[in-house]
Scaffold this active site. Structure first.
Site, short mmCIF file in Angstrom:
data_model
loop_
_atom_site.label_atom_id
_atom_site.label_comp_id
_atom_site.label_asym_id
_atom_site.label_seq_id
_atom_site.Cartn_x
_atom_site.Cartn_y
_atom_site.Cartn_z
N GLU A 97 0.83 -1.19 0.00
CA GLU A 97 0.00 0.00 0.00
C GLU A 97 0.87 1.25 0.00
O GLU A 97 1.95 1.27 0.59
CB GLU A 97 -0.88 0.03 1.26
CG GLU A 97 -1.92 -1.06 1.26
CD GLU A 97 -2.81 -1.02 2.49
OE1 GLU A 97 -2.81 0.00 3.21
OE2 GLU A 97 -3.49 -2.02 2.73
N CYS A 110 3.59 8.26 1.60
CA CYS A 110 4.19 7.25 2.48
C CYS A 110 4.45 6.01 1.62
O CYS A 110 3.52 5.41 1.09
CB CYS A 110 3.18 6.96 3.59
SG CYS A 110 3.80 5.82 4.79
N CYS A 117 7.78 -7.55 6.52
CA CYS A 117 8.98 -7.11 7.24
C CYS A 117 9.40 -8.23 8.18
O CYS A 117 8.56 -8.87 8.81
CB CYS A 117 8.69 -5.84 8.03
SG CYS A 117 10.16 -5.22 8.89
N CYS A 121 8.11 -6.17 14.90
CA CYS A 121 7.76 -5.30 16.03
C CYS A 121 6.36 -5.69 16.51
O CYS A 121 5.48 -5.99 15.70
CB CYS A 121 7.81 -3.83 15.62
SG CYS A 121 9.47 -3.34 15.09
N CYS A 124 3.03 -3.91 15.10
CA CYS A 124 3.02 -3.53 13.68
C CYS A 124 2.37 -4.61 12.83
O CYS A 124 2.79 -5.77 12.87
CB CYS A 124 4.45 -3.28 13.22
SG CYS A 124 4.56 -2.96 11.44
N GLY A 171 7.74 -2.40 5.55
CA GLY A 171 9.13 -2.83 5.42
C GLY A 171 10.14 -1.97 6.13
O GLY A 171 9.86 -0.84 6.53
N GLU A 172 11.34 -2.54 6.33
CA GLU A 172 12.44 -1.81 6.95
C GLU A 172 13.39 -1.36 5.83
O GLU A 172 14.12 -2.19 5.25
CB GLU A 172 13.16 -2.72 7.96
CG GLU A 172 14.48 -2.20 8.47
CD GLU A 172 14.44 -0.75 8.97
OE1 GLU A 172 13.62 -0.42 9.83
OE2 GLU A 172 15.25 0.06 8.47
N SER A 203 12.75 6.18 7.44
CA SER A 203 12.43 5.81 8.82
C SER A 203 12.97 4.42 9.09
O SER A 203 12.74 3.48 8.32
CB SER A 203 10.91 5.82 9.00
OG SER A 203 10.56 5.28 10.24
N SER A 225 12.53 5.00 14.82
CA SER A 225 11.37 4.48 15.52
C SER A 225 11.83 3.97 16.87
O SER A 225 12.34 2.86 16.99
CB SER A 225 10.75 3.33 14.70
OG SER A 225 10.20 3.85 13.52
N LEU A 226 11.66 4.78 17.89
CA LEU A 226 12.21 4.44 19.19
C LEU A 226 11.19 3.68 20.05
O LEU A 226 11.46 2.58 20.52
CB LEU A 226 12.70 5.73 19.89
CG LEU A 226 13.57 5.53 21.11
CD1 LEU A 226 14.87 4.82 20.77
CD2 LEU A 226 13.88 6.87 21.80
N ASN A 303 -2.35 2.56 16.08
CA ASN A 303 -3.42 2.31 15.12
C ASN A 303 -3.87 0.87 15.27
O ASN A 303 -3.13 -0.04 14.90
CB ASN A 303 -2.80 2.47 13.73
CG ASN A 303 -3.61 3.36 12.88
OD1 ASN A 303 -4.83 3.30 12.89
ND2 ASN A 303 -2.91 4.18 12.12
N CYS A 346 -0.80 6.33 7.66
CA CYS A 346 0.57 5.97 7.37
C CYS A 346 1.16 5.27 8.59
O CYS A 346 0.90 5.65 9.72
CB CYS A 346 1.34 7.24 7.06
SG CYS A 346 3.01 6.95 6.55
N1 SAH Z 1 10.38 -0.13 9.31
C1 SAH Z 1 10.48 1.26 9.46
C2 SAH Z 1 9.53 2.04 8.59
C3 SAH Z 1 8.13 1.52 8.46
S1 SAH Z 1 7.13 1.60 9.90
C4 SAH Z 1 10.34 1.66 10.92
O1 SAH Z 1 9.98 0.83 11.74
O2 SAH Z 1 10.63 2.82 11.22
C5 SAH Z 1 6.70 3.32 9.96
C6 SAH Z 1 6.27 3.80 11.35
O3 SAH Z 1 4.96 3.32 11.66
C7 SAH Z 1 7.17 3.31 12.44
O4 SAH Z 1 7.49 4.34 13.34
C8 SAH Z 1 6.32 2.27 13.10
O5 SAH Z 1 6.73 2.04 14.39
C9 SAH Z 1 4.94 2.84 12.99
N2 SAH Z 1 3.87 1.86 13.20
C10 SAH Z 1 3.86 0.58 12.84
N3 SAH Z 1 2.71 -0.02 13.22
C11 SAH Z 1 1.97 0.92 13.82
C12 SAH Z 1 0.67 0.93 14.42
N4 SAH Z 1 -0.09 -0.16 14.45
N5 SAH Z 1 0.24 2.08 14.94
C13 SAH Z 1 0.99 3.20 14.89
N6 SAH Z 1 2.21 3.25 14.36
C14 SAH Z 1 2.71 2.13 13.82
FE1 SF4 Z 2 6.88 -2.75 11.26
FE2 SF4 Z 2 8.96 -1.07 10.90
FE3 SF4 Z 2 9.00 -2.93 12.86
FE4 SF4 Z 2 9.17 -3.69 10.32
S1 SF4 Z 2 10.65 -2.47 11.45
S2 SF4 Z 2 7.93 -4.66 11.91
S3 SF4 Z 2 7.81 -2.21 9.30
S4 SF4 Z 2 7.59 -1.17 12.67
#
Ligand code: SAH
Ligand code: SF4
Length: 386
Positions: A97, A110, A117, A121, A124, A171-172, A203, A225-226, A303, A346
């Site tokens: 998407e 976005c 991925c 996490c 996610c 994806g990362e 990101s 993404s901390l 989300n 996003c």
């Molecule tokens: N893999 C990369 C980029 C894609 S994720 C990363 O992790 O940074 C993009 C952002 O969306 C990240 O900050 C991630 O933590 C956040 N994200 C993923 N799932 C989410 C959710 N369910 N609700 C809110 N933010 C989310």
């Molecule tokens: Fe999701 Fe980014 Fe974690 Fe991959 S690295 S699982 S895309 S939040």
């Protein structure tokens, strides 16, 4: 005997690769690369015959060895608030998407970098679907190509709608390094999309060695993404933290920014999950942890998605967390939830992944309940199509 040549897709070629293609592969003049780049990315052309300032002989030569293949859009929805979403089917059966979110004089796209991925996490939905494959540079830049073209009107000069790109889809990006760098170069290339390095943001969840590598090849903006201020909690939410802890990760981020001549800072993303990482004492701890990293903090309300096991905090809790950080002197924003009518937020692009690797326990639970991500996604698509 027919000679089948595998044609090269010019869509994902950066300026240098395109120049090498014209001079070395085709034995043509170097300036042809810029001409063709402009046709593809300035004017959204995917047919060599439309390239009217390229000779017929060269167009015929190009047709034999090259092609311009954009991703196949299987679903799109343009929402009343200006948000747009596309589902693009990629060869191999999976889909990604891409979302466009307008805000004031900005329009942010976005973009996804992988199908699925591997980093898993805990909050996610992409991670829950496992990893399928990397996107090619054509498939990454193709998302911007499709979006930019969606406003085109025959005969009219293009307006710039996409002013910013964030690699925050599925994806990362740092685990698909070369293709992501090549496509980000095209985003910034004047003969393609001409976005400034401030407006292209990668990101990452913190792939530390790749952050150092990135510093050697580009100066795009960086978001981290901390999601937690200490290793114990971050290990649970962002498993890659077990390999590269917070201190090591922030050190890499500092190195990335230290060498930049301008005063850009790292965007710290913090997805807020109810009763998990939204306690006031964690805000104080975060203020302490970030004190040596120039940053702006973006709080992203979680989300929800089916079987995530998590909830979005109340606005009160989110505001309290923000206030503590602001009092400590930080620049903090709370991400607005936009495009809800098309499920387009996003950072939560569900896509549809044919998982080739592992499935997490939570995902297996979902499968047993008969709610696979794929069926959820197709239900969503059906609903949206009606
Ligand atoms: N893999 C990369 C980029 C894609 S994720 C990363 O992790 O940074 C993009 C952002 O969306 C990240 O900050 C991630 O933590 C956040 N994200 C993923 N799932 C989410 C959710 N369910 N609700 C809110 N933010 C989310
Ligand atoms: Fe999701 Fe980014 Fe974690 Fe991959 S690295 S699982 S895309 S939040």
């Amino acid at each position: 005997m027919t000679n089948t040549v595998e044609k090269v897709n010019l869509l994902g070629m950066g300026l240098e690769s395109m120049q090498a293609f014209f001079t070395e592969t085709l034995g043509e003049k170097r300036f042809r690369a810029v001409q063709v780049l402009k046709w593809i990315h300035h004017r959204g052309v995917d047919n060599f015959d439309d390239m009217t300032d390229v000779s017929k002989a060269l167009r015929d030569k190009l047709k034999l060895v090259a092609e311009i293949i954009p991703p196949e859009v299987t679903f799109k929805k343009y929402s009343k608030d200006g948000t747009r979403k596309w589902v693009m089917q990629m060869p191999g059966g999976s889909a990604v998407e891409t979302v466009y979110i307008p805000e004031g004089d900005r329009g942010t796209l976005c973009v996804s970098s992988q199908i699925g991925c591997a980093l898993d996490c805990s909050f996610c939905s992409t991670g829950k679907q496992g990893f399928n494959r990397d996107l090619s540079s054509a498939e990454i830049i193709g998302q911007l190509w499709v979006a930019a073209r969606s406003w085109d009107e025959p005969g009219k000069k293009r307006d710039r709608h996409v002013t910013n790109v964030v690699m925050m889809g599925m994806g990362e990006p740092l685990l698909n390094f070369d293709n992501v760098v090549e496509s980000m170069n095209l985003m910034m290339e004047d003969n393609a999309y001409g976005l400034s390095k401030r407006r292209v943001t990668l990101s990452t969840s913190g792939v530390v060695p790749a952050i150092y590598e990135l510093a050697k090849v580009t100066d795009v903006s960086l978001a981290l993404s901390l999601h937690a201020p200490n290793d114990a909690l971050r290990n649970e939410l962002v498993p890659i933290n077990k390999k590269y802890g917070i201190e090591e990760t922030l050190k890499a981020v500092n190195t990335y920014f230290d060498r930049l001549p301008d005063k850009r800072v790292c965007t710290i993303e913090y997805t807020m999950i109810d009763q998990v990482n939204d306690h006031p004492e964690l805000a104080h701890e975060l203020a302490e942890v970030l004190k040596n990293t120039p940053n702006k903090i973006n709080l992203i309300p979680f989300n929800p998605f089916p079987n995530s096991g998590y909830e979005r905090p109340s606005n009160n809790r989110i505001h309290r967390f923000r206030d503590i950080l602001q009092k400590a002197g930080y620049n903090v924003t709370i991400r607005k939830t936009r495009g809800e009518d098309i499920d387009a937020a996003c950072g939560q692009l569900i896509g549809q992944v044919n998982d080739k690797t592992k499935r997490s326990v939570r995902f297996i639970d979902a499968v047993e309940l008969g709610h696979t991500a794929a069926t959820v996604a197709s239900k969503r698509t059906n609903r949206n199509t009606i």
